[in-house]
Design a protein around this motif. Structure first.
Motif, short mmCIF file in Angstrom:
data_model
loop_
_atom_site.label_atom_id
_atom_site.label_comp_id
_atom_site.label_asym_id
_atom_site.label_seq_id
_atom_site.Cartn_x
_atom_site.Cartn_y
_atom_site.Cartn_z
N LEU A 234 0.87 -1.26 0.09
CA LEU A 234 -0.04 0.13 0.06
C LEU A 234 0.81 1.15 -0.12
O LEU A 234 0.11 2.28 -0.05
CB LEU A 234 -0.93 -0.13 1.30
N GLY A 235 1.99 1.21 -0.20
CA GLY A 235 2.95 2.28 -0.09
C GLY A 235 3.91 2.32 0.96
O GLY A 235 3.78 1.48 1.92
N SER A 236 4.92 2.95 0.74
CA SER A 236 6.19 2.87 1.77
C SER A 236 6.25 4.11 2.55
O SER A 236 5.68 5.06 2.34
CB SER A 236 7.57 2.91 0.78
N ARG A 237 7.15 4.22 3.45
CA ARG A 237 7.52 5.41 4.25
C ARG A 237 6.23 5.72 5.21
O ARG A 237 6.01 6.91 5.30
CB ARG A 237 8.12 6.49 3.53
N ARG A 238 5.42 4.66 5.39
CA ARG A 238 4.10 5.09 6.36
C ARG A 238 4.18 4.32 7.54
O ARG A 238 4.24 3.06 7.61
CB ARG A 238 3.07 4.61 5.60
N PRO A 239 4.43 5.07 8.72
CA PRO A 239 4.46 4.31 10.22
C PRO A 239 3.22 3.49 10.36
O PRO A 239 3.41 2.63 11.52
CB PRO A 239 4.88 5.46 11.14
N ARG A 240 2.19 3.87 10.04
CA ARG A 240 0.95 3.20 10.34
C ARG A 240 -0.04 3.17 9.17
O ARG A 240 0.00 3.55 8.13
CB ARG A 240 0.15 3.88 11.43
N ARG A 241 -1.06 2.29 9.50
CA ARG A 241 -2.18 2.27 8.31
C ARG A 241 -2.73 3.44 7.73
O ARG A 241 -2.92 4.21 8.75
CB ARG A 241 -3.25 1.16 8.81
N SER B 270 -6.79 6.54 -2.92
CA SER B 270 -5.89 7.35 -2.30
C SER B 270 -4.54 6.46 -2.13
O SER B 270 -3.41 6.94 -2.52
CB SER B 270 -6.07 7.69 -1.09
N SER B 271 -4.74 5.07 -2.58
CA SER B 271 -3.38 4.21 -2.61
C SER B 271 -3.61 3.26 -3.65
O SER B 271 -3.07 2.25 -3.74
CB SER B 271 -3.41 3.42 -1.13
N TRP B 272 -4.60 3.35 -4.83
CA TRP B 272 -4.88 2.59 -5.67
C TRP B 272 -3.68 2.73 -6.79
O TRP B 272 -4.15 3.38 -7.95
CB TRP B 272 -6.15 2.63 -6.07
N VAL B 273 -2.40 2.33 -6.55
CA VAL B 273 -1.44 2.79 -7.44
C VAL B 273 -1.59 2.19 -8.95
O VAL B 273 -0.98 2.58 -9.96
CB VAL B 273 -0.04 2.52 -6.81
N ALA C 195 -3.68 12.83 -3.12
CA ALA C 195 -2.78 11.56 -2.42
C ALA C 195 -2.40 10.45 -3.13
O ALA C 195 -1.27 10.16 -3.10
CB ALA C 195 -3.86 11.06 -1.29
N LEU C 196 -3.22 9.96 -4.19
CA LEU C 196 -2.79 9.04 -5.03
C LEU C 196 -1.57 9.59 -5.89
O LEU C 196 -0.61 8.87 -6.04
CB LEU C 196 -3.85 8.70 -6.03
N SER C 197 -1.64 10.87 -6.35
CA SER C 197 -0.41 11.24 -7.14
C SER C 197 0.78 11.22 -6.47
O SER C 197 1.70 11.17 -7.08
CB SER C 197 -0.80 12.64 -7.55
N GLY C 198 0.63 11.76 -5.13
CA GLY C 198 1.90 11.52 -4.43
C GLY C 198 2.38 9.99 -4.02
O GLY C 198 3.63 10.10 -3.42
N GLN C 199 1.92 9.01 -4.46
CA GLN C 199 2.12 7.72 -4.20
C GLN C 199 3.10 7.32 -5.25
O GLN C 199 3.14 7.55 -6.32
CB GLN C 199 1.14 6.68 -4.16
N ALA C 200 4.29 6.58 -4.56
CA ALA C 200 5.43 5.92 -5.34
C ALA C 200 4.52 4.93 -6.52
O ALA C 200 3.98 4.18 -6.00
CB ALA C 200 6.34 5.53 -4.61
N GLY C 201 4.92 5.14 -7.66
CA GLY C 201 4.50 4.34 -8.66
C GLY C 201 2.92 4.35 -9.11
O GLY C 201 2.38 3.66 -9.83
#
Length: 814
Positions: free
Chosen positions: A284-291, A487-490, A515-521
């Motif tokens: 679901l994405g990197s560099r996130r300390p929690r869900r 928001s996390s559907w990369v 938020a999705l645009s800021g996700q890697a990939g």
């Protein structure tokens, strides 16, 4: 000499096989002929009798038939049933034979429908087998009714499944239960590798069993299959639970429902590797300390839905509500780890070997002071005035509804009839509290405080890349689910939201896209958005989308009616969040195609110009129903295109009044970068046609880059068409190869004179000429002669249109 000998041997073999069955076949054919009331009919030819005999014994003779010479095989192909005709396709191609005409005839005789004129059928075999699969699955075709469809050696579903590229599920999820049944396991495995598009049309309310089958079907086709696109069409009253199920499964979330069997493919995929503790966060994405919110939303909604399904499946006596805390305490007392047990204890779907906890005394959320925090959303009415709760959505497949559908066999399954039937159904005591649970999770609170399972209990699998929602009204819960999944559907590459009644939820959508645009990939490159109303003016909405998604390549946006912000006099008109409509300049983006459909009212040209200035890679622009305050504003837009959009190749204007913008149109026709221009129903020649047409032709004659000109619905008439013919004269440097003059009041004599002028100038073939909806039926002979002459120089596309429908338009041009 070897080849002729082999050919002769196989021919003799065919004759021997035919002779062995000719007597029997002749007797069968001759008997009806003698007893016919209309007199004796000619008996079938000997070769036809032989071919029928061979096709009836293909189970034994198949390999020998494949080895027959091409001329003999070509005559046998029409006599085979669809199963052997499909199996022999590769052999026929090697011998230079085509079966396309046979499949087309089968389509016309058995399917009895005409493909759309916009559809280009490249393979009639694949089209027939795909439609055949759907009809057999829904039970709308009887394979025993035609010998070409019936063969005991083949399974209709299994044999046709490898040709299915798109599958449509309609009404009450017909076909889902059949596909996940054990006898059709091979069919489902074949679909998992062949199916690319899954469509839902006119869905009705369904029961828990059908939804559980759909859950398994989506799991195998999406998570373990090749389905990349999910489309929903015309769902006027969406069932929240079913809609959320389709969304979460499409996004890659999976959790077995109550009583569901474990997935065999999941066991094989995970065998030999230990589950990673951080696997969910990596997916679901990197560099996130929690869900993040999407994970909490998915976990909350799936948990609430499982609870609802368990209640309905168990059909137990109504139990007194217990608090989350007391439930967890009773679970701990029974020796069960609450983190590993996502299902409610009071259900008949416990896993084998699970220790059932002892019954705990019923308590309310207000009985214990220690539970006041976790029960703030569920305080009883007697505890004092509370804020108005969120709207609760009832399950549509309740007890009463189930009895109604089972007891009335004559009940219509038509969409609109069923909507009225369901509207009168009441369900007491069984409400899905999706709004409360979801909003608690989406508000940033930890799902564990609501008794919801952690996301680690939900596995994340492969997700689709294209999502389309057409005429599916989105409730608050459904919109929240969609936004937080987005928001996390990369993996999502294309999103279509058409007439979903988003309203103020458009702001949540923009936040999720940002938020999705800021996700890697992030792969989202195409967005299609249309609705009746929008809380933002369309140009401000376009600016907000471009700012949120700078990597977007295709943007299509349409709003049919003005927003409230377009009328400042509307009371209570609160503006959108400040971060949505900032005044800062739009950063450079990657937009290549922009299509905009405007509501009525003048549009501010500077806002449109700001979008165009930031879109230096724009190659295609389409403006529909755009209105500007003055021709100078329209000229400002065209000047911006010339200065900032040097890569622009295609420009389209539809339903715009350009009668007062003739100088701007001439400026546009002199643009040496455009390759295709469309003026559709723009009233170009409404004013000063005698002066404007020569100027327009002169501009086109000097433009050597323009390849296509589309002028439908501009009242060109015969005089205008003859003036336009000068574009193809000998002294012209125009390279125009596509011309659309549909709906322009052109008569046969004018078209004939146009054809003669092209012949006189000796112009070679210049491409395509479209003549739809002109007055060519007034003199059919002259029209045919004109089209015959035109086909010597171009490809003509016309129709047989009744010009009497355009009498009012004719009077206005007299």
């Amino acid at each position: 000499m070897a080849a002729p000998e082999a050919w002769r041997a196989r021919s003799c073999w065919f004759c021997e096989v035919a002779a062995a069955t000719t007597m029997e076949a002749t007797s069968r054919e001759a008997a009806p002929a003698k007893s016919s009331a209309s007199g004796p009919s000619a008996p079938p030819a000997l070769f036809e009798l032989c071919g029928r005999a061979v096709s009836a014994h293909m189970g034994v003779l198949e390999s020998g038939v494949w080895a027959l010479p091409g001329p003999i095989l070509q005559s046998i192909l029409p006599l085979l049933n669809i199963y052997y005709l499909e199996r022999i396709e590769e052999t026929a191609l090697k011998k230079g034979l085509s079966t396309q005409s046979i499949w087309r005839r089968l389509w016309d005789e058995l399917m009895k429908t005409r493909p759309s004129s916009l559809e280009s059928v490249t393979c009639w075999r694949a089209k027939f087998m795909e439609a055949f699969f759907s009809h057999v699955l829904r039970g709308t075709i009887d394979v025993s009714s035609d010998r070409r469809l019936c063969d005991q050696r083949f399974s209709p579903l299994l044999h046709s499944s490898r040709h299915v590229r798109q599958l449509t599920i309609c009404n009450m999820l017909q076909g889902a239960t059949e596909l996940v049944a054990e006898p059709n396991r091979r069919v489902l495995e074949t679909l998992a590798s062949s199916l690319h598009t899954l469509k839902f049309r006119h869905l009705l309310f369904s029961d828990v069993a059908a939804q559980q089958s759909l859950r398994q079907l989506l799991h195998q086709l999406i998570h373990h299959g090749a389905v990349s696109q999910v489309s929903l069409y015309s769902w006027p009253v969406p069932e929240s639970a079913l809609f959320i199920l389709i969304l979460t499964m499409s996004a890659g979330f999976w959790q077995a429902g109550p009583g569901g069997l474990p997935c065999r493919l999941c066991g094989e995929a995970s065998r030999g590797r230990a589950p990673s503790r951080d696997e969910g966060s990596l997916l679901l994405g990197s560099r996130r300390p929690r869900r993040d919110a999407a994970e909490r939303c998915a976990a909350a909604l799936m948990a609430s839905r499982r609870k609802s399904e368990a209640k309905q499946t168990a059909r137990a006596a109504p139990a007194t509500r217990v608090t989350r805390r007391s439930t967890q305490e009773s679970l701990r007392a029974g020796g069960i780890d609450t983190k590993r047990e996502p299902h409610p204890p009071a259900t008949s779907h416990e896993a084998p070997g699970t220790k059932r906890p002892p019954f705990a005394p019923a308590t309310t959320s207000s009985a214990s002071p220690s539970s006041s925090t976790s029960s703030s959303k569920r305080a009883p009415a007697s505890s004092g005035p509370q804020p108005k709760p969120l709207k609760r959505f009832k399950r549509a497949a309740g007890k009463k509804g189930a009895r109604t559908r089972q007891g009335s066999s004559a009940e219509s399954e038509d969409l609109y009839d069923f909507v009225f039937i369901v509207a009168g159904e009441k369900e007491d005591g069984e409400e899905m509290e999706i709004g409360e649970v979801a909003c608690g999770a989406l508000g940033g609170s930890d799902p564990s405080c609501l008794g919801l399972p952690a996301l680690e209990a939900s596995q994340r699998f492969r997700s689709i890349s294209t999502l389309e929602l057409f005429t599916v009204p989105l409730s608050t819960e459904a919109a929240l689910t969609l936004c937080h999944l987005l928001s996390s559907w990369v993996s999502l590459e294309s999103l279509t939201l058409s007439y979903n009644g988003l309203g103020s939820n458009i702001f949540r959508l923009l936040d999720s896209l940002r938020a999705l645009s800021g996700q890697a990939g992030c792969r989202l490159r195409a967005l299609h958005l249309s609705d009746l109303f929008s809380p933002l003016p369309i140009l401000e909405l376009t600016r907000a989308i471009v700012r949120a998604l700078p990597l977007l390549r295709v943007l299509s946006i349409r709003v049919d009616h003005p927003s409230q912000r377009d009328n400042p006099a509307v009371p209570g008109n609160a503006g959108p969040p400040s971060h949505i409509i900032g005044d800062e300049e739009i950063p450079e983006n990657c937009l290549e195609q922009l299509e905009m459909g405007f509501p009525r009212g003048a549009q501010p040209a500077p806002l449109l110009c700001s979008v165009l200035k930031a879109s230096g890679s724009l190659q295609q622009l389409s403006l529909d129903s755009a209105t500007f305050a003055s021709p100078q504003d329209f000229g400002l837009v065209l000047q911006t295109l010339k200065e900032y959009n040097l890569a622009l190749k295609r420009l389209s204007f539809h339903d715009m009044n350009l009668a007062d913008c003739q100088s701007e149109v001439l400026f546009l026709l002199q643009n040496l970068t455009l390759q295709e221009i469309t003026f559709s129903f723009c009233r170009l020649f409404e004013k000063r046609p005698a002066q404007f047409l020569p100027e327009m032709v002169a501009a086109m004659k000097g433009n050597s880059t323009l390849k296509g000109l589309r002028l439908p619905g501009n009242r060109l008439g015969n005089a205008g068409l003859l003036a336009l013919a000068d574009v193809f004269s000998e002294d012209s440097s125009s390279s125009l190869c596509q011309l659309d003059i549909s709906s322009n009041c052109i008569k046969p004599d004018g078209l004939l004179e146009f054809a003669k002028r092209l012949e006189r100038w000796g112009r070679g073939a210049f491409g395509h000429l479209r003549l739809f909806q002109n007055w060519l039926d007034q003199d059919a002979v002259t029209a045919r002669e004109a089209i015959r002459r035109l086909r010597a120089t171009c490809h003509v596309v016309s129709d047989s249109w009744d010009s009497s429908q355009a009498f009012a338009d004719y009077v206005s041009t007299m």
